[in-house]
Design an enzyme around this catalytic site. Structure first.
Site, short mmCIF file in Angstrom:
data_model
loop_
_atom_site.label_atom_id
_atom_site.label_comp_id
_atom_site.label_asym_id
_atom_site.label_seq_id
_atom_site.Cartn_x
_atom_site.Cartn_y
_atom_site.Cartn_z
NE ARG A 37 65.79 20.79 10.84
CZ ARG A 37 65.67 19.50 10.45
NH1 ARG A 37 64.75 19.00 9.71
NH2 ARG A 37 66.77 18.59 11.02
CE1 TYR B 254 70.04 18.45 5.94
CE2 TYR B 254 68.45 19.61 7.27
CZ TYR B 254 69.68 19.41 6.84
OH TYR B 254 70.66 20.15 7.36
CD GLU C 7 79.10 24.94 9.73
OE1 GLU C 7 78.19 24.35 10.20
OE2 GLU C 7 79.92 25.32 9.63
N PRO C 8 73.11 27.66 9.36
CG PRO C 8 71.95 29.46 9.17
CD PRO C 8 73.39 29.22 9.10
N GLY D 59 71.50 24.02 13.16
CA GLY D 59 70.67 23.14 13.98
C GLY D 59 69.47 24.10 14.31
CB CYS E 225 56.99 -2.06 -3.26
SG CYS E 225 56.27 -1.98 -5.01
N1 LLP Z 1 76.51 22.28 9.75
C1 LLP Z 1 76.90 21.17 10.07
C2 LLP Z 1 78.25 20.73 10.33
C3 LLP Z 1 75.81 19.93 9.84
O1 LLP Z 1 76.30 18.87 9.97
C4 LLP Z 1 74.70 20.22 9.48
C5 LLP Z 1 73.60 19.24 9.53
C6 LLP Z 1 74.32 21.77 9.54
C7 LLP Z 1 75.34 22.44 9.43
C8 LLP Z 1 72.64 22.24 9.10
O2 LLP Z 1 71.93 21.90 10.15
P1 LLP Z 1 70.28 22.63 9.95
O3 LLP Z 1 70.63 23.91 10.23
O4 LLP Z 1 70.00 22.15 8.74
O5 LLP Z 1 69.68 21.81 11.04
N2 LLP Z 1 68.72 14.85 7.53
C9 LLP Z 1 68.41 15.21 8.84
C10 LLP Z 1 69.28 16.60 9.26
C11 LLP Z 1 70.66 16.18 9.31
C12 LLP Z 1 71.48 17.09 9.75
C13 LLP Z 1 73.22 16.94 9.26
N3 LLP Z 1 73.80 18.11 9.44
C14 LLP Z 1 66.91 15.68 8.87
O6 LLP Z 1 66.33 15.40 8.00
O7 LLP Z 1 66.46 15.99 9.80
#
Ligand code: LLP
Length: 448
Positions: A304, A406, A301-302, A259, A376
């Site tokens: 992004r 993403y 769990e990074p 996150g 379109c």
């Molecule tokens: N762990 C779990 C259980 C998750 O559901 C997610 C993301 C992550 C880790 C990784 O989160 P990050 O570090 O990447 O923020 N499609 C959306 C984001 C959806 C995230 C879903 N879960 C976007 O494009 O912003």
């Protein structure tokens, strides 16, 4: 030749620069004109050294604050490939997957199953069986039905599967509604507040073929405030303490998900990872002391924050059109050769991006522009409002930074567009890690 520093380092990969004289963007030591000539557009360009440095930074920061037992599970959903999985394996990270497809990529990269964690709120029986068979480190259980399935499939395979319980700590993280995941009214996990989490823990403890090792949460994505993380830690630690008090069992793993927010446009101000982890460490130590439990092994769990800033999308301009608005002003519509099929985030979440002209210098005045794709659909907008040089012409190359997370992973074949390739660049060498789709890939699915 001196390089300009006109690219904002918070948004661009570490090894991207723009040449002072020609205006040409270079990534990983390769000019964008060369990348366009060799690989075409649209294309995702991945700065390998930048990706790996960000992953290693997380790994080292976690070890620094939480010791050698700490783990960084890279979230495959942000972007996965065999090549990146191999880098992560070599650099000592772990991986989280949330489908059989993501697991298959990790396994194809020979990623050690003992460093894989499996998520998902509705894993199929086949996905659970495959995960247990190959020996993943943890399955993160999301419902009572799933606990029952894990228990019976593990039993059938003669194994005892380690799990974490996905908990809902009841936190409204400040992010877009669709990517906040830890408030109460959500499909994921077991609510702590309602008692569902305690019931799940007791169920797991009593299941013969399950080894409950810890708790997990993920409060959302693109989060900029550390308060939500700290609250999550406090609630999870309290849950561990409550379980110890009521059932005499002390869980020793705590995974607080991903996150971490990143910059997309000038002015975005994400948290410094080390600083957040330090604060979380402080909150963890305080809370564990308060509730008299041992400090659990910590995982994150990074996704992004590792892959997001390390990729850039290159597009070529196809058409340029001036539209006179109701107030008499003019807006220039610039259409590129991709769009919502390679970046759905602006239409899905109102996400903002920036862009630069990547193939030449322009001293033309800036004009109010809208960057759109070739689909379109009116909503096929990549950047709603951007000031771009008024002399852009077909064939000019635009580069959009911070598209690694993403972007390719949410790409679609809408309008039967071919999904772009991902090209890894490093020290002047380029390598296709995912090739461009071909019409024959699309037709291969047709049974006619
Ligand atoms: N762990 C779990 C259980 C998750 O559901 C997610 C993301 C992550 C880790 C990784 O989160 P990050 O570090 O990447 O923020 N499609 C959306 C984001 C959806 C995230 C879903 N879960 C976007 O494009 O912003």
């Amino acid at each position: 030749m001196a390089e300009s520093s006109r690219l904002n380092p918070a948004i661009w990969p570490a090894n991207a620069s723009q040449w002072e004289k020609s205006g040409e963007l270079t990534i990983g030591g390769i000019k964008s004109s060369q990348l366009v000539a060799d690989f075409g557009t649209p294309a995702f360009i991945l700065d390998e050294a930048d990706f790996r440095a960000r992953a290693i930074k997380f790994r080292d920061a976690m070890h620094k604050f939480f010791g050698e037992n700490a783990h960084v599970y890279y979230a495959s959903k942000a972007f996965t490939s065999i090549a990146t999985s191999k880098w992560l394996a070599a650099d000592g990270l772990s991986i989280d997957v949330c489908t059989g497809g993501e697991l298959a990529v990790a396994l194809a990269a020979k990623f050690p199953p003992s460093r894989i964690e499996v998520h998902g709120n509705n894993k199929s029986l086949e996905e659970i069986e495959e995960a247990i068979k190959v020996g993943v480190r943890f399955i993160v259980a999301d419902s009572l039905i799933e606990l029952d399935r894990i228990n019976s499939i593990a039993g059938k395979l003669g194994k005892r599967q380690s799990i974490l319980l996905r908990l809902t700590p009841g936190i409204s993280a400040h992010t877009h509604e669709s990517i906040a995941t830890a408030h109460e009214d959500v499909k994921f996990g077991f609510s702590i507040a309602s008692g569902a989490a305690m019931l799940a823990a007791v169920t797991a403890i009593n299941a013969a073929n399950i080894k409950l090792e810890g708790v997990h949460c993920h409060i959302g994505s693109q989060i900029f405030d550390d308060a939500s993380f700290i609250l999550a830690i406090e609630r999870l630690v309290k849950f561990i303490a409550d379980l110890k008090k009521s059932h005499g069992i002390e869980l020793d793993h705590l995974d607080f998900g991903g996150g971490f927010g990143i910059s997309y446009v000038d002015g975005d101000d994400p948290m410094d990872v080390e600083l957040v982890l330090e604060k979380i460490h402080h909150a963890l130590v305080t809370q564990c002391a308060k509730f008299e439990i041992n400090i659990p092994a910590i995982a994150i769990e990074p996704g992004r924050a590792i892959v997001g800033p390390s990729m850039v999308t290159l597009y070529q301009i196809g058409t340029v059109k001036d539209v006179v608005l109701e107030d008499g002003k003019t807006r220039t519509y610039i259409s590129v050769d991709g769009g919502m099929s390679d970046n759905i985030r602006p239409s899905l979440y109102g996400a903002q991006y920036s862009a630069v002209l990547a193939n030449r210098i322009s001293s033309a005045p800036l004009t109010s522009s809208r960057l759109v794709g070739k689909h379109c659909e009116t909503g096929d907008i990549i950047i709603r409002d951007i000031a771009l040089p008024s002399d852009l012409v077909p064939g000019d190359v635009l580069a959009i930074p911070a598209t690694g997370a993403y972007g390719r992973s949410l790409a679609s074949n809408y309008n039967h567009i071919l999904r772009p390739p991902v090209i890894a660049v490093r020290d002047g060498a380029a390598k296709i890690i995912i090739r461009r789709e071909k019409i024959s890939d699309l037709l291969a699915l047709e049974e006619g």
